[in-house]
Design a protein around this motif. Structure first.
Motif, PDB file in Angstrom:
ATOM      1  N   GLY A   1       0.813  -1.212   0.000  1.00 50.68           N
ATOM      2  CA  GLY A   1       0.000   0.000   0.000  1.00 50.68           C
ATOM      3  C   GLY A   1       0.843   1.257   0.000  1.00 50.68           C
ATOM      4  O   GLY A   1       0.500   2.254  -0.657  1.00 50.68           O
ATOM      5  N   GLY A   2       1.950   1.223   0.725  1.00 50.49           N
ATOM      6  CA  GLY A   2       2.853   2.369   0.733  1.00 50.49           C
ATOM      7  C   GLY A   2       3.507   2.591  -0.616  1.00 50.49           C
ATOM      8  O   GLY A   2       3.588   3.730  -1.112  1.00 50.49           O
ATOM      9  N   TRP A   3       3.975   1.496  -1.231  1.00 51.50           N
ATOM     10  CA  TRP A   3       4.607   1.636  -2.554  1.00 51.50           C
ATOM     11  C   TRP A   3       3.606   2.153  -3.585  1.00 51.50           C
ATOM     12  O   TRP A   3       3.957   2.959  -4.452  1.00 51.50           O
ATOM     13  N   ALA A   4       2.350   1.691  -3.477  1.00 54.00           N
ATOM     14  CA  ALA A   4       1.328   2.188  -4.404  1.00 54.00           C
ATOM     15  C   ALA A   4       1.141   3.690  -4.235  1.00 54.00           C
ATOM     16  O   ALA A   4       0.997   4.431  -5.223  1.00 54.00           O
ATOM     17  N   GLY A   5       1.146   4.146  -2.983  1.00 51.16           N
ATOM     18  CA  GLY A   5       1.006   5.580  -2.725  1.00 51.16           C
ATOM     19  C   GLY A   5       2.163   6.392  -3.293  1.00 51.16           C
ATOM     20  O   GLY A   5       2.002   7.578  -3.614  1.00 51.16           O
ATOM     21  N   LEU A   6       3.323   5.763  -3.420  1.00 53.26           N
ATOM     22  CA  LEU A   6       4.492   6.416  -4.017  1.00 53.26           C
ATOM     23  C   LEU A   6       4.520   6.258  -5.538  1.00 53.26           C
ATOM     24  O   LEU A   6       5.492   6.671  -6.185  1.00 53.26           O
TER      25      LEU A   6
END
Length: 475
Positions: free
Chosen positions: A322-327
Motif C-alpha cells: 500500500g505504501g509503494w502504491a502511494g508512491l
C-alpha cells in the motif's frame, strides 16, 4: 454474580469435573492435547487458541459447554459423538435466551464464566455466549440496527468492563481478573467494530483504555500478570487507535498507536510491536504519507519475523504494498503483493496472533484492490474488490460495506456508472447498521465521479439517497 449462561436460580453451581474429556486425553499432556485440538481446527478451517490452561478448565468443569468453534473442532476430532458424549452439559441448560442488563454484563465481564468465553473469537465469528452476541441478546441486536444513536447506547455497555476506575485502583495491585478484564475489553471492541464500524464507539472505548493504564501504574501481583497487563493495554491502545483511525481522527489514532509502540518497547513484546507498526503503516497510507507507510511496514516485518507466522508476514507485506502504491512505485508494489500472496498460501499456524481473525482471502483481495486503485488500474482493482465482497463472511458487516464501497468507486472510475450505482446502493443499505466515516468518505468520492452520469441506470437513485445521508456524528 451469575454468568450469562447460567440460570439465576443457581448462581453458585458447584463444578463437576469432566471425567469423560479427561479419559479422551489419555496419556497425552494437556499441552500435547491442546496441540492436537489446534491441528484439528486447522483441518476444518477453524481458528481456536487452545492451550494447556483451556484443557485444564474443561477437565475441571469450569467450561460446561464449549463455544461453537470448539464444538465443531471436538466433533471433528471424535466423529459420531455428541457434546454430551464428550462430557459437556447440553447447551440448552447453560444458555439463557434473555439479554442481561448492561450493568450486569459489565460487572460480570471480569469474572470467569462457566461456558467457553476464554477462547478468542476467531474464524470470523463472535462469541456465542457473549451478552453482546445477536444470538444471546435480541434486544441489543435490535438496538444496533436502529442507527447511530442506538449504536452509541450499545457501545456504552463497554464501560470499564469490570476494571476499577476510581481512586481505589491506584492503591490496589492488579491480579489475573483485572488482566482478563483488559483482554476482554479488546475482544469486545473488535467485535463491535467488526459488526458496526467505529463511529459512535471511539469515545466510549477510551474509558477502558484509561483504566488499563491506571492498572499498569498501580503494578501487578505477579510478573506474569504484569506482562499480560502490558500486552493487553497495548492491544487495547491499538484497538482504540483503530476506532479513531476509521472514524477519521488521524491525530488521535497516531497517538494511540505510538502509545502501544512505547508499551511494546518497554517490555520487549515483539508481537505487540509488530501490531503497532502494522497499524501505523495503514494509518500513514490513509493519511497521505506513503513513504512512512513503507518504513513502518518494513519495521513491522523485522519485529514479526521471529514470531513464525506466515499470515502475519503476509499482511505486513500488503501494508508495504500500500505504501509503494502511494508512491506510484508499481514495481515495488507488485513485488510486495507477490510476497503477500506467497506467504498467505502457507496457511494458518499456531503463531498467528488473535487479532488477525479478520485476515482471510477476502481481506487479501480487498487490500490488493486498494493497491491497484491507488495505482489507477481501476479494472484490476474492481476485479479484486468484487472477489472480496463475494468471499467476506457475513459476520463482518463493516468489511462487506468497505469492500462494496471500494467496488463502487473502482467501477465508477473505470466507466461503469450503472454497476457502480448498484454497488453504491448496497453500501447505503448497509449504513443502517455500520457507522464508518471512512466508508462514507469513499461513497462521497464515488458520488462526485457519478455526478455527470445521472441518466445512467440507478445513478440518480444513488445520488439522491446519498445526498440525503445525515452528516457523520462523532461520539
Amino acid at each position: 454474580m451469575a454468568s450469562s449462561t447460567d440460570t439465576s436460580a443457581q448462581p453458585d453451581r458447584p463444578l463437576r469435573p469432566n471425567t469423560v474429556f479427561r479419559q479422551l486425553r489419555g496419556r497425552r499432556s494437556p499441552a500435547e492435547f491442546a496441540a492436537l485440538v489446534r491441528r484439528a481446527a486447522r483441518e476444518i478451517g477453524e481458528r481456536v487458541s487452545c492451550d494447556a490452561r483451556y484443557v485444564g478448565r474443561v477437565e475441571a468443569g469450569e467450561i460446561r459447554c464449549p463455544n461453537y468453534a470448539y464444538e465443531r473442532v471436538f466433533l471433528h476430532m471424535f466423529p459420531g459423538r455428541t457434546l454430551t458424549d464428550l462430557g459437556f452439559a447440553p447447551r440448552s441448560t447453560v444458555r439463557g435466551r434473555g439479554a442481561r442488563p448492561a450493568a450486569a454484563a459489565v460487572a460480570a465481564s471480569a469474572h470467569e464464566q462457566p461456558c467457553d468465553r476464554d477462547a478468542p473469537y476467531g474464524a470470523h465469528r463472535p462469541y456465542p455466549n457473549d451478552p453482546l452476541n445477536h444470538e444471546e441478546s435480541d434486544v441489543l441486536r435490535r438496538a444496533f440496527m436502529t442507527g447511530t444513536g442506538a449504536t452509541v447506547a450499545a457501545a456504552a455497555t463497554l464501560g470499564p468492563l469490570g476494571i476499577a476506575t476510581d481512586a481505589s485502583a491506584a492503591s490496589r495491585r492488579a491480579g489475573t481478573s483485572e488482566a482478563a478484564a483488559v483482554e476482554e475489553a479488546v475482544r469486545r471492541i473488535r467485535l463491535l467494530d467488526d459488526q458496526h464500524g467505529a463511529d459512535g464507539l471511539y469515545r466510549r472505548a477510551a474509558e477502558p483504555l484509561r483504566a488499563a493504564y491506571a492498572l499498569l501504574d498501580a503494578g501487578a501481583t505477579r510478573q506474569t500478570t504484569a506482562e499480560r497487563l502490558h500486552s493487553g493495554a497495548g492491544e487495547l491502545a491499538i484497538s482504540v487507535g483503530w476506532l479513531a483511525h476509521d472514524s477519521g481522527r488521524f491525530d488521535d489514532a497516531r497517538s494511540h498507536y505510538a502509545e502501544a509502540l512505547a508499551t511494546s518497547r518497554m517490555t520487549g513484546d515483539a508481537a505487540l510491536e509488530a501490531h503497532a507498526f502494522c497499524n501505523t503503516a495503514f494509518l500513514a497510507r490513509d493519511a497521505g504519507r506513503p513513504r512512512e507507510a513503507v518504513r513502518a511496514a518494513q519495521a513491522a516485518q523485522r519485529a514479526a519475523r521471529p514470531l513464525g507466522s506466515p499470515r502475519l508476514m503476509s499482511l505486513l507485506a500488503l501494508r508495504e504494498a500500500g505504501g509503494w502504491a502511494g508512491l506510484a512505485d508499481r514495481t515495488g508494489c507488485e513485488q510486495a503483493l507477490v510476497r503477500a500472496q506467497a506467504l498467505f498460501g502457507r496457511g494458518m499456524s499456531d503463531a498467528d496472533p488473535e487479532w488477525m481473525s479478520f485476515y482471510g482471502e477476502a481481506e487479501l483481495a480487498g487490500l490488493e484492490a486498494q493497491c491497484w486503485s491507488t495505482l489507477g488500474d481501476w479494472r484490476r482493482a474492481s476485479r479484486h474488490a468484487r472477489r472480496a465482497t463475494r468471499l467476506q463472511d457475513p459476520h463482518f458487516s463493516r468489511n462487506i460495506a468497505l469492500y462494496t464501497a471500494e467496488l463502487a468507486d473502482d467501477l465508477a472510475r473505470d466507466g461503469h456508472p450503472d454497476e457502480a450505482a448498484t454497488a453504491g446502493l448496497r453500501v447505503l443499505d448497509l449504513l443502517a447498521q455500520v457507522q464508518s466515516s471512512r466508508i462514507q468518505s469513499m461513497l462521497a468520492g464515488t458520488a462526485r465521479v457519478l455526478l455527470p452520469h445521472r441518466r445512467a441506470s440507478g445513478v440518480a437513485e444513488f445520488l439522491d439517497r446519498h445526498a440525503s445521508l445525515p452528516r457523520p456524528r462523532r461520539g
